[in-house]
Design a protein around this motif. Structure first.
Motif, PDB file in Angstrom:
ATOM      1  N   ASN A 107      47.186 145.874  73.443  1.00 20.77           N
ATOM      2  CA  ASN A 107      47.961 144.892  72.678  1.00 20.77           C
ATOM      3  C   ASN A 107      47.903 143.480  73.245  1.00 20.77           C
ATOM      4  OD1 ASN A 107      49.483 146.172  74.747  1.00 20.77           O
ATOM      5  ND2 ASN A 107      51.421 145.558  73.831  1.00 20.77           N
ATOM      6  N   VAL A 108      46.978 143.235  74.185  1.00 21.39           N
ATOM      7  CA  VAL A 108      46.777 141.859  74.625  1.00 21.39           C
ATOM      8  C   VAL A 108      45.913 141.127  73.599  1.00 21.39           C
ATOM      9  CG1 VAL A 108      44.660 142.300  75.963  1.00 21.39           C
ATOM     10  CG2 VAL A 108      46.172 140.399  76.598  1.00 21.39           C
ATOM     11  N   MET A 109      46.182 139.827  73.427  1.00 20.80           N
ATOM     12  CA  MET A 109      45.339 138.961  72.607  1.00 20.80           C
ATOM     13  C   MET A 109      44.850 137.834  73.496  1.00 20.80           C
ATOM     14  SD  MET A 109      46.706 138.272  68.755  1.00 20.80           S
ATOM     15  CE  MET A 109      46.110 139.328  67.420  1.00 20.80           C
ATOM     16  N   ILE A 110      43.570 137.546  73.424  1.00 21.94           N
ATOM     17  CA  ILE A 110      43.002 136.475  74.218  1.00 21.94           C
ATOM     18  C   ILE A 110      42.977 135.195  73.389  1.00 21.94           C
ATOM     19  CG2 ILE A 110      41.068 135.735  75.629  1.00 21.94           C
ATOM     20  CD1 ILE A 110      42.500 138.354  76.561  1.00 21.94           C
ATOM     21  N   LYS A 111      43.575 134.136  73.932  1.00 18.20           N
ATOM     22  CA  LYS A 111      43.629 132.861  73.219  1.00 18.20           C
ATOM     23  C   LYS A 111      42.394 132.022  73.529  1.00 18.20           C
ATOM     24  CE  LYS A 111      47.612 130.746  72.609  1.00 18.20           C
ATOM     25  NZ  LYS A 111      48.929 130.085  72.867  1.00 18.20           N
ATOM     26  N   ILE A 112      41.755 131.578  72.458  1.00 17.53           N
ATOM     27  CA  ILE A 112      40.573 130.724  72.561  1.00 17.53           C
ATOM     28  C   ILE A 112      40.821 129.489  71.695  1.00 17.53           C
ATOM     29  CG2 ILE A 112      38.110 130.531  72.050  1.00 17.53           C
ATOM     30  CD1 ILE A 112      37.879 133.539  72.488  1.00 17.53           C
ATOM     31  N   PRO A 113      40.633 128.288  72.237  1.00 16.17           N
ATOM     32  CA  PRO A 113      40.882 127.087  71.440  1.00 16.17           C
ATOM     33  C   PRO A 113      39.838 126.889  70.355  1.00 16.17           C
ATOM     34  CG  PRO A 113      39.970 126.495  73.574  1.00 16.17           C
ATOM     35  CD  PRO A 113      40.248 127.969  73.630  1.00 16.17           C
ATOM     36  N   ALA A 114      40.273 126.289  69.258  1.00 11.57           N
ATOM     37  CA  ALA A 114      39.393 126.091  68.097  1.00 11.57           C
ATOM     38  C   ALA A 114      38.611 124.793  68.207  1.00 11.57           C
ATOM     39  CB  ALA A 114      40.210 126.111  66.815  1.00 11.57           C
ATOM     40  N   THR A 115      38.050 124.544  69.386  1.00 15.84           N
ATOM     41  CA  THR A 115      37.122 123.422  69.534  1.00 15.84           C
ATOM     42  C   THR A 115      35.790 123.819  68.903  1.00 15.84           C
ATOM     43  OG1 THR A 115      36.416 124.304  71.667  1.00 15.84           O
ATOM     44  CG2 THR A 115      38.202 122.673  71.694  1.00 15.84           C
TER      45      THR A 115
ATOM     46  N   LEU B 262      45.205 125.909  68.996  1.00 18.95           N
ATOM     47  CA  LEU B 262      44.920 124.481  68.828  1.00 18.95           C
ATOM     48  C   LEU B 262      44.161 124.170  67.540  1.00 18.95           C
ATOM     49  CD1 LEU B 262      44.059 123.363  72.488  1.00 18.95           C
ATOM     50  CD2 LEU B 262      46.165 122.935  71.212  1.00 18.95           C
ATOM     51  N   ILE B 263      44.651 124.721  66.422  1.00 21.12           N
ATOM     52  CA  ILE B 263      44.101 124.372  65.104  1.00 21.12           C
ATOM     53  C   ILE B 263      45.012 123.314  64.493  1.00 21.12           C
ATOM     54  CG2 ILE B 263      43.380 125.212  62.853  1.00 21.12           C
ATOM     55  CD1 ILE B 263      43.344 128.056  64.041  1.00 21.12           C
ATOM     56  N   PHE B 264      44.426 122.210  64.072  1.00 22.62           N
ATOM     57  CA  PHE B 264      45.222 121.127  63.501  1.00 22.62           C
ATOM     58  C   PHE B 264      44.851 120.793  62.059  1.00 22.62           C
ATOM     59  CE2 PHE B 264      45.379 120.481  68.093  1.00 22.62           C
ATOM     60  CZ  PHE B 264      46.753 120.361  68.292  1.00 22.62           C
TER      61      PHE B 264
ATOM     62  N   TYR C  60      40.331 124.972  60.271  1.00 25.27           N
ATOM     63  CA  TYR C  60      40.811 126.324  59.989  1.00 25.27           C
ATOM     64  C   TYR C  60      39.789 127.100  59.165  1.00 25.27           C
ATOM     65  CZ  TYR C  60      43.856 130.020  58.133  1.00 25.27           C
ATOM     66  OH  TYR C  60      44.395 131.230  57.777  1.00 25.27           O
ATOM     67  N   GLN C  61      39.123 126.436  58.219  1.00 31.77           N
ATOM     68  CA  GLN C  61      38.073 127.104  57.450  1.00 31.77           C
ATOM     69  C   GLN C  61      36.962 127.594  58.371  1.00 31.77           C
ATOM     70  OE1 GLN C  61      37.251 123.776  54.855  1.00 31.77           O
ATOM     71  NE2 GLN C  61      38.412 124.654  53.150  1.00 31.77           N
ATOM     72  N   GLN C  62      36.630 126.802  59.374  1.00 29.54           N
ATOM     73  CA  GLN C  62      35.605 127.199  60.340  1.00 29.54           C
ATOM     74  C   GLN C  62      36.080 128.373  61.205  1.00 29.54           C
ATOM     75  OE1 GLN C  62      35.270 123.068  61.903  1.00 29.54           O
ATOM     76  NE2 GLN C  62      33.069 123.314  61.607  1.00 29.54           N
ATOM     77  N   VAL C  63      37.363 128.390  61.507  1.00 31.18           N
ATOM     78  CA  VAL C  63      37.937 129.495  62.290  1.00 31.18           C
ATOM     79  C   VAL C  63      37.851 130.802  61.499  1.00 31.18           C
ATOM     80  CG1 VAL C  63      40.107 130.428  63.213  1.00 31.18           C
ATOM     81  CG2 VAL C  63      39.440 128.061  63.710  1.00 31.18           C
TER      82      VAL C  63
ATOM     83  N   GLU D 292      43.567 117.295  68.664  1.00 28.06           N
ATOM     84  CA  GLU D 292      42.793 118.313  69.361  1.00 28.06           C
ATOM     85  C   GLU D 292      42.472 117.865  70.785  1.00 28.06           C
ATOM     86  OE1 GLU D 292      38.286 119.821  69.176  1.00 28.06           O
ATOM     87  OE2 GLU D 292      39.456 120.417  67.399  1.00 28.06           O
ATOM     88  N   THR D 293      42.037 116.613  70.924  1.00 30.15           N
ATOM     89  CA  THR D 293      41.722 116.091  72.252  1.00 30.15           C
ATOM     90  C   THR D 293      42.951 116.110  73.148  1.00 30.15           C
ATOM     91  OG1 THR D 293      39.983 114.664  71.353  1.00 30.15           O
ATOM     92  CG2 THR D 293      40.876 114.083  73.512  1.00 30.15           C
ATOM     93  N   GLU D 294      44.079 115.668  72.615  1.00 29.26           N
ATOM     94  CA  GLU D 294      45.314 115.654  73.383  1.00 29.26           C
ATOM     95  C   GLU D 294      45.772 117.071  73.728  1.00 29.26           C
ATOM     96  OE1 GLU D 294      47.453 111.519  71.797  1.00 29.26           O
ATOM     97  OE2 GLU D 294      48.235 113.479  71.186  1.00 29.26           O
ATOM     98  N   GLY D 295      45.600 117.994  72.781  1.00 25.63           N
ATOM     99  CA  GLY D 295      46.032 119.369  73.011  1.00 25.63           C
ATOM    100  C   GLY D 295      45.288 120.005  74.164  1.00 25.63           C
TER     101      GLY D 295
END
Length: 370
Positions: free
Chosen positions: A138-146, A167-169, A174-177, A343-346
């Motif tokens: 039940n772990v989820m690995i977080k990957i930024p949407a760069t 980090l989706i803004f 989001y379409q790419q994600v 995104e850059t700031e995040g």
């Protein structure tokens, strides 16, 4: 124990409440279990800032730091153990929720090193490592949407690892994600993976959008001020329209027939930053079935006390939201620039928090070895 009626209503409406916080003290004191029992918390998200706040200046971790320092671990190794231990313990706490929800909830997220946000291969490598170290389904690995994170998302999903995309803004990103997730599922299917065990959420940030756009609307002045406080919700609602289109379409239908799960939209950054706005703004106006709302405790308490949810989001809601965004753009706000800045700031904010954590733990390691 009886659940709070307001948080129960959100749950009944298809909103999974995840707590946007984790610390050893929250686990050991029984507070996290209490939130599970009383306000419908069915998951936890973490990030570098959360770990920095949890570990820095806390005595809970001293014994482990001293032990690891004595064993010769470097500061990065110490931080890896501290963070993955907490995530593993929390994951165990949510094991019943995970089982009863068939994997959709009971999730605990841990993020790859934010310094790797623009390095695809290293992100994939660390995502696999974190998944293995935590050692819980039940772990989820977080990957930024760069841009560099997108192929990493595909690769990690293809390995059968569940991913929280963070980090989706923008709706465009989001379409790419969504594309990255679907491509990963297709690769996983080709490799003979059990698609039913793979889950994902797409973390769409909300309050930061309002903070940046409100600042620009103030600079424009005049009638533009009437649009303040509308961008964050409109942007998220428009994103939910993309969710409905993608996961109601033929491409996903083929994957669903093989057991695949949709990638739920997750509303992140839901703590209201402008005191002039309702403190439940980003909960009441983002009721979507299905969705996840990850809340800091202050927001969760406000929701439990006085939440007044609006009607559930629909495809029509998304069309109306797109019109609001068009009005904001027409007023003179460069939305593409807003999202690039955020995104850059995040990424930068998470890097700063991570470096501060490393510095704090290094001081403790040095003291333990003195």
């Amino acid at each position: 124990m009886t659940q709070n009626p307001r948080t129960q209503a959100l749950s009944d409406a298809g909103v999974s409440i995840w707590l946007d916080d984790l610390s050893r003290e929250r686990i050991s004191s029984g507070n996290l279990q209490e939130l599970i029992d009383t306000v419908n918390v069915v998951g936890v998200t973490t990030n570098p800032s959360i770990f920095q706040a949890a570990i820095s200046g806390r005595s809970d971790y001293d014994a482990d730091i001293a032990r690891l320092a004595g064993e010769g671990a470097d500061v990065e190794g110490v931080v890896e153990v501290l963070t993955t231990d907490d995530v593993r313990t929390a994951a165990d706490l949510f094991s019943d929720v995970y089982a009863s929800s068939k994997g959709f909830d009971g999730r605990v997220s841990i993020e790859v090193d934010p310094r790797l946000a623009h390095e695809t291969e290293k992100t994939v490598e660390q995502a696999k490592r974190l998944h293995e170290i935590v050692g819980r389904e039940n772990v989820m690995i977080k990957i930024p949407a760069t841009l560099e994170g997108l192929p990493a998302i595909t690769a990690v999903i293809a390995e059968g690892i569940s991913v929280n995309v963070t980090l989706i803004f923008s709706v465009a990103r989001y379409q790419q994600v969504i594309e990255a997730y679907l491509a990963g599922l297709e690769l996983a299917a080709q490799a003979g993976k059990d698609l039913s065990t793979i889950h994902s959420v797409a973390s769409f940030f909300v309050s930061r959008v309002d903070s940046e756009i409100d600042k620009r609307l103030d600079a424009i002045g005049g009638d533009a001020a009437a649009l303040k406080g509308k961008a964050g919700v409109a942007n998220a609602v428009a994103a939910f329209g993309e969710y409905l289109a993608a996961f109601g379409g033929e491409r996903f239908a083929a994957l669903k027939g093989q057991g695949a799960n949709p990638q739920r939209a997750l509303w992140a950054s839901t703590g209201v930053k402008n005191p002039e706005y309702s403190d439940t703004l980003y909960v009441d106006n983002l009721v979507a079935d299905p969705s996840v709302n990850t809340m800091p405790e202050k927001t969760l308490q406000a929701v439990a006390d006085h939440s007044a949810p609006a009607a559930a989001l629909t495809a029509e809601s998304a069309e109306q939201a797109e019109q609001v965004l068009a009005e904001i753009a027409a007023a003179g706000v460069d939305l593409a620039d807003v999202f690039a800045v955020l995104e850059t700031e995040g990424v930068s904010k998470f890097e700063v928090a991570w470096n501060e954590l490393l510095e704090t733990v290094q001081t403790s390691v040095d003291a333990a070895r003195a």
